[in-house]
Design a protein around this motif. Structure first.
Motif, short mmCIF file in Angstrom:
data_model
loop_
_atom_site.label_atom_id
_atom_site.label_comp_id
_atom_site.label_asym_id
_atom_site.label_seq_id
_atom_site.Cartn_x
_atom_site.Cartn_y
_atom_site.Cartn_z
N SER A 4 0.83 -1.21 0.00
CA SER A 4 0.00 0.00 0.00
C SER A 4 0.87 1.26 0.00
CB SER A 4 -0.95 0.00 1.21
OG SER A 4 -0.22 -0.04 2.42
N ASN A 5 1.99 1.23 0.72
CA ASN A 5 2.90 2.37 0.70
C ASN A 5 3.47 2.60 -0.70
OD1 ASN A 5 4.19 1.37 3.93
ND2 ASN A 5 2.67 2.96 3.48
N LEU A 6 3.86 1.52 -1.34
CA LEU A 6 4.42 1.63 -2.69
C LEU A 6 3.40 2.25 -3.65
CD1 LEU A 6 6.34 -1.75 -3.17
CD2 LEU A 6 7.34 0.52 -2.98
N ILE A 7 2.18 1.77 -3.59
CA ILE A 7 1.14 2.29 -4.49
C ILE A 7 0.86 3.76 -4.20
CG2 ILE A 7 -1.28 2.09 -5.17
CD1 ILE A 7 -1.07 -0.93 -4.60
N ASN A 8 0.69 4.10 -2.93
CA ASN A 8 0.37 5.48 -2.55
C ASN A 8 1.48 6.45 -2.90
OD1 ASN A 8 -2.12 4.70 -1.51
ND2 ASN A 8 -1.32 4.42 0.57
N ASP A 9 2.73 5.99 -2.82
CA ASP A 9 3.87 6.87 -3.07
C ASP A 9 4.18 7.03 -4.55
OD1 ASP A 9 4.14 7.11 -0.36
OD2 ASP A 9 5.83 5.73 -0.17
N SER A 10 3.47 6.32 -5.41
CA SER A 10 3.79 6.29 -6.84
C SER A 10 2.75 7.05 -7.67
CB SER A 10 3.87 4.84 -7.35
OG SER A 10 4.83 4.11 -6.61
N ASP A 11 3.23 7.75 -8.69
CA ASP A 11 2.33 8.37 -9.66
C ASP A 11 1.85 7.33 -10.67
OD1 ASP A 11 2.83 10.86 -8.50
OD2 ASP A 11 4.53 11.25 -9.82
N VAL A 12 2.72 6.37 -10.96
CA VAL A 12 2.45 5.39 -11.99
C VAL A 12 2.92 4.02 -11.51
CG1 VAL A 12 3.02 4.64 -14.34
CG2 VAL A 12 2.67 7.05 -13.87
N VAL A 13 2.11 2.99 -11.75
CA VAL A 13 2.51 1.60 -11.49
C VAL A 13 2.28 0.84 -12.79
CG1 VAL A 13 2.18 -0.48 -10.11
CG2 VAL A 13 1.81 1.78 -9.08
N VAL A 14 3.32 0.19 -13.32
CA VAL A 14 3.22 -0.45 -14.62
C VAL A 14 3.85 -1.84 -14.61
CG1 VAL A 14 3.25 1.75 -15.87
CG2 VAL A 14 5.41 0.52 -15.43
N ARG A 15 3.45 -2.61 -15.60
CA ARG A 15 4.13 -3.88 -15.89
C ARG A 15 4.59 -3.81 -17.34
NH1 ARG A 15 1.82 -10.15 -15.40
NH2 ARG A 15 3.44 -11.11 -16.69
N GLY A 16 5.79 -4.28 -17.59
CA GLY A 16 6.30 -4.25 -18.95
C GLY A 16 7.63 -4.94 -19.08
N LYS A 17 8.32 -4.66 -20.17
CA LYS A 17 9.56 -5.36 -20.49
C LYS A 17 10.72 -4.38 -20.60
CE LYS A 17 9.33 -8.74 -23.36
NZ LYS A 17 9.20 -9.56 -24.62
N ALA A 18 11.85 -4.74 -19.99
CA ALA A 18 13.07 -3.95 -20.10
C ALA A 18 13.69 -4.19 -21.47
CB ALA A 18 14.05 -4.34 -19.00
N LEU A 19 13.88 -3.13 -22.24
CA LEU A 19 14.47 -3.26 -23.56
C LEU A 19 15.99 -3.19 -23.47
CD1 LEU A 19 11.99 -0.99 -25.55
CD2 LEU A 19 11.85 -3.44 -25.08
N ASP A 20 16.65 -3.62 -24.52
CA ASP A 20 18.11 -3.66 -24.47
C ASP A 20 18.75 -2.32 -24.82
OD1 ASP A 20 17.61 -3.59 -27.16
OD2 ASP A 20 18.64 -5.45 -27.66
N GLU A 21 17.93 -1.32 -25.09
CA GLU A 21 18.45 0.02 -25.36
C GLU A 21 18.64 0.77 -24.05
OE1 GLU A 21 19.44 1.30 -28.27
OE2 GLU A 21 19.02 -0.64 -29.21
N ASP A 75 17.91 -7.26 -19.78
CA ASP A 75 17.32 -7.12 -21.11
C ASP A 75 16.28 -8.20 -21.36
OD1 ASP A 75 19.25 -5.21 -21.29
OD2 ASP A 75 20.46 -6.22 -22.82
N GLY A 76 15.09 -7.77 -21.79
CA GLY A 76 14.05 -8.71 -22.20
C GLY A 76 13.20 -9.27 -21.08
N GLU A 77 13.52 -8.96 -19.83
CA GLU A 77 12.73 -9.50 -18.72
C GLU A 77 11.58 -8.57 -18.35
OE1 GLU A 77 14.45 -11.18 -15.32
OE2 GLU A 77 15.97 -12.33 -16.42
N GLU A 78 10.54 -9.15 -17.77
CA GLU A 78 9.34 -8.40 -17.38
C GLU A 78 9.44 -7.95 -15.92
OE1 GLU A 78 5.22 -9.25 -19.03
OE2 GLU A 78 6.15 -11.24 -19.01
N TYR A 79 8.96 -6.74 -15.67
CA TYR A 79 9.01 -6.18 -14.32
C TYR A 79 7.73 -5.41 -14.01
CZ TYR A 79 14.02 -7.09 -14.59
OH TYR A 79 15.25 -7.70 -14.72
N ILE A 80 7.44 -5.31 -12.73
CA ILE A 80 6.45 -4.37 -12.22
C ILE A 80 7.23 -3.23 -11.57
CG2 ILE A 80 4.60 -4.01 -10.53
CD1 ILE A 80 3.83 -6.97 -11.02
N LEU A 81 6.96 -2.00 -12.01
CA LEU A 81 7.71 -0.84 -11.53
C LEU A 81 6.78 0.16 -10.86
CD1 LEU A 81 10.01 -0.10 -14.63
CD2 LEU A 81 10.48 -1.61 -12.68
N PHE A 82 7.30 0.78 -9.81
CA PHE A 82 6.59 1.86 -9.10
C PHE A 82 7.34 3.15 -9.39
CE2 PHE A 82 5.63 -2.10 -7.08
CZ PHE A 82 4.29 -2.00 -6.72
N LEU A 83 6.66 4.08 -10.07
CA LEU A 83 7.35 5.21 -10.67
C LEU A 83 6.74 6.57 -10.33
CD1 LEU A 83 7.57 3.67 -14.26
CD2 LEU A 83 9.41 3.66 -12.55
#
Length: 221
Positions: free
Chosen positions: A57-74, A129-137
């Motif tokens: 709950s702290n992580l969610i409240n402290d974040s403007d954006v919460v996403v799931r996606g893939k880290a690119l190699d760039e 590179d190429g792995e999926e993550y959930i990020l709190f941003l």
């Protein structure tokens, strides 16, 4: 429009260009740096998890954006950070318009190419590179100041909400079992760690929150 206002605007634009140029010239092209070379960089620790009552709950409240996606190699290596391209697949909280787009993430851990060091900032290890993550941003607060610089124009740039290892979770269901020991001196020895904990307490704290994150978000589509 009075002359004083025009002068202030010109100064503002000039400062934005200078700062933007200074940051841009600090970039090191990742493609020019060999993986084997980076693995020989000596690791240095900066800080620990400081949030005593860390929870989902702290992580969610402290974040403007919460996403799931893939880290690119760039990615670009900076002095004091690593800029990573990240493909957003799901937006759990925040700006829905970034779904299916590529954003830019400032990762707080970084390589010092002058002294061949890798600085681990508050347990954070770089995304793979190429792995999926959930990020709190959070949105990078300087975008508007540098909007006149061509490099930053039309880029969605974010930073981690707490700027440390508690804001990134691999979607795999593996919990941490290893603590970074004194015998591990080089980046190649810890490069596969999702989180760099230096005590069992740190590792347990991270595992607890990761379990909460996966239980809550992985089922969300």
């Amino acid at each position: 429009m009075n002359k004083k206002y025009i002068s202030i605007m010109l100064i503002f634009i000039a400062v934005a260009f200078i700062v933007g140029f200074a940051v841009r010239t600090s970039f090191i092209n990742a493609n020019s740096v060999g993986v084997n070379d980076l693995e020989k960089f000596k690791i240095m620790r900066i800080g620990t998890i400081s949030e005593d009552n860390l929870s989902l709950s702290n992580l969610i409240n402290d974040s403007d954006v919460v996403v799931r996606g893939k880290a690119l190699d760039e990615k670009m290596y900076l002095h004091g950070a690593t800029m990573r391209q990240f493909k957003v697949d799901i937006v759990f909280k925040g700006d829905k318009d970034i779904k299916d787009t590529t954003v830019y993430i400032f990762e707080p851990s970084y390589f010092d190419f002058t002294h061949n060091l890798f600085y681990i900032y508050c347990g954070y290890n770089l995304m793979k590179d190429g792995e999926e993550y959930i990020l709190f941003l959070k949105k990078w607060p300087y975008t508007n100041y540098l909007r006149y610089n061509p490099y930053y124009k039309n880029k969605n740039i974010y930073v981690l909400s707490h700027n440390n290892g508690i804001d990134k979770y691999s979607v795999n269901d593996h919990l941490l079992t290893k603590v970074v020991s004194d015998s591990q001196e080089f980046y190649g020895q810890i490069s596969q760690y999702d989180f760099c904990g230096y005590s069992k307490d740190e590792v347990n704290k991270y595992n607890k929150v990761k379990s909460e994150v996966l239980n809550y978000f992985v089922q969300v589509k």
